[in-house]
Design a protein around this motif. Structure first.
Motif, mmCIF file in Angstrom:
data_model
loop_
_atom_site.group_PDB
_atom_site.id
_atom_site.type_symbol
_atom_site.label_atom_id
_atom_site.label_comp_id
_atom_site.label_asym_id
_atom_site.label_seq_id
_atom_site.Cartn_x
_atom_site.Cartn_y
_atom_site.Cartn_z
ATOM 1 N N VAL A 11 0.822 -1.211 0.000
ATOM 2 C CA VAL A 11 0.000 0.000 0.000
ATOM 3 C C VAL A 11 0.858 1.263 0.000
ATOM 4 O O VAL A 11 0.660 2.176 -0.805
ATOM 5 C CB VAL A 11 -0.947 0.005 1.221
ATOM 6 N N ALA A 12 1.819 1.335 0.914
ATOM 7 C CA ALA A 12 2.651 2.536 1.041
ATOM 8 C C ALA A 12 3.412 2.814 -0.251
ATOM 9 O O ALA A 12 3.488 3.964 -0.713
ATOM 10 C CB ALA A 12 3.612 2.388 2.214
ATOM 11 N N ILE A 15 0.967 4.077 -2.979
ATOM 12 C CA ILE A 15 0.577 5.480 -2.770
ATOM 13 C C ILE A 15 1.662 6.416 -3.286
ATOM 14 O O ILE A 15 1.389 7.404 -3.981
ATOM 15 C CB ILE A 15 0.282 5.739 -1.285
ATOM 16 N N GLN A 16 2.912 6.095 -2.976
ATOM 17 C CA GLN A 16 4.026 6.929 -3.422
ATOM 18 C C GLN A 16 4.145 6.930 -4.940
ATOM 19 O O GLN A 16 4.368 7.980 -5.567
ATOM 20 C CB GLN A 16 5.333 6.440 -2.785
ATOM 21 N N ARG A 19 1.336 9.052 -6.486
ATOM 22 C CA ARG A 19 1.594 10.486 -6.310
ATOM 23 C C ARG A 19 2.721 10.970 -7.215
ATOM 24 O O ARG A 19 2.694 12.093 -7.711
ATOM 25 C CB ARG A 19 1.926 10.773 -4.851
ATOM 26 N N ASP A 39 -7.180 0.238 0.919
ATOM 27 C CA ASP A 39 -6.534 1.206 1.808
ATOM 28 C C ASP A 39 -5.889 2.350 1.025
ATOM 29 O O ASP A 39 -5.704 3.448 1.564
ATOM 30 C CB ASP A 39 -5.462 0.519 2.663
ATOM 31 N N ILE A 40 -5.544 2.103 -0.226
ATOM 32 C CA ILE A 40 -4.904 3.134 -1.039
ATOM 33 C C ILE A 40 -5.827 4.336 -1.195
ATOM 34 O O ILE A 40 -5.399 5.493 -1.131
ATOM 35 C CB ILE A 40 -4.524 2.557 -2.417
ATOM 36 N N LYS A 42 -7.918 5.598 0.771
ATOM 37 C CA LYS A 42 -8.052 6.430 1.966
ATOM 38 C C LYS A 42 -7.053 7.575 1.977
ATOM 39 O O LYS A 42 -7.198 8.524 2.748
ATOM 40 C CB LYS A 42 -7.857 5.568 3.224
ATOM 41 N N ASN A 43 -6.037 7.478 1.139
ATOM 42 C CA ASN A 43 -4.991 8.493 1.113
ATOM 43 C C ASN A 43 -5.191 9.530 0.017
ATOM 44 O O ASN A 43 -4.327 10.374 -0.206
ATOM 45 C CB ASN A 43 -3.623 7.817 0.934
ATOM 46 N N PHE A 44 -6.322 9.453 -0.650
ATOM 47 C CA PHE A 44 -6.639 10.427 -1.693
ATOM 48 C C PHE A 44 -8.058 10.924 -1.458
ATOM 49 O O PHE A 44 -9.004 10.132 -1.448
ATOM 50 C CB PHE A 44 -6.539 9.794 -3.082
ATOM 51 N N PHE A 47 -9.590 10.819 -6.437
ATOM 52 C CA PHE A 47 -8.562 10.216 -7.251
ATOM 53 C C PHE A 47 -8.804 10.512 -8.728
ATOM 54 O O PHE A 47 -9.914 10.475 -9.209
ATOM 55 C CB PHE A 47 -8.437 8.702 -7.031
#
Length: 221
Positions: A11-12, A15-16, A19, A39-40, A42-44, A47
């Motif tokens: 996931v981390a 995400i990177q 971005r 989970d990806i 949740k960081n946007f 999208f």
């Protein structure tokens, strides 16, 4: 005509990569090394990529639809199935119309509304957009991003709060980052908060503080 920009196992890392490369299309598995593919998202807050799920799990199809997936391929799948999924994704990918407005506080950089037309002024020209063509407007600090009915998007160098001050009454701020055209609402979740689904299928969060006023505004149309 498909270019692979990167590959992630967790996931981390995903995400990177998203971005960094800002891809049009993401192929996503359900179970990753350090979490779930969902989970990806949740960081946007919003999208700008299309998602095709490719997985061995058949029980997450509904959840994938809620995340606006364009397809859900179960392993093993054929090359033809993959080609068809990519073809469907291409129909959803539209080039961005970028209109960068003049920076600074000069008067000609301020947006205007005249006869239900949104007028976006740059130093040498103006862009006129009928307000009813706008599905929603999102914050992309320090800019604002317009999503239009023709599926195009426009990035303008005006913060969301400035645009919100001049819009017609059929626009409503459902969240600190989103203003929607109430005539483009297809459905929404009951109870506190939740999401609203718009005419193009996009889902946006509703702030629980705005929920009652949102329902009242819809009823008043």
């Amino acid at each position: 005509d498909v270019e692979i920009l990167g590959q992630a196992t967790g996931v981390a890392e995903a995400i990177q990569l998203i971005r960094t490369h800002q891809p049009d299309l993401v192929f996503l598995d359900i179970e990753l090394q350090d979490g779930m593919g969902f989970d990806i998202f949740k960081n946007f807050t919003e999208f700008d990529f299309i998602t095709i799920f490719i997985t061995g799990y058949d029980q997450f199809g509904i959840e994938a639809v809620k995340h606006s997936a364009v397809d859900y391929l179960l392993k093993p799948f054929s090359i033809k199935e993959l080609q068809e999924a990519i073809a469907r994704a291409k129909l959803r990918i539209k080039p961005w119309n970028i209109m960068k407005l003049q920076e600074g506080s000069s008067e000609d950089s301020e947006p205007e509304v005249n006869s239900n037309k949104l007028i976006l002024n740059s130093g040498k020209s103006s862009k006129v957009i009928p307000c009813e063509e706008v599905i929603y407007i999102s914050a992309d600090e320090p800019y604002s991003r317009l999503t239009l009915k023709d599926e195009s998007k426009m990035l303008v160098q005006v913060p969301l709060f400035k645009i919100s001050e001049i819009l017609p009454t059929f626009f409503f701020k459902i969240h600190r980052s989103h203003i929607i055209n109430l005539y483009q609402v297809s459905e929404w979740d009951k109870g506190r908060g939740g999401n609203v689904v718009l005419s193009n299928g996009d889902q946006l969060p509703i702030s629980y503080r705005s929920k009652k006023d949102f329902v009242d505004a819809l009823a008043a149309l």
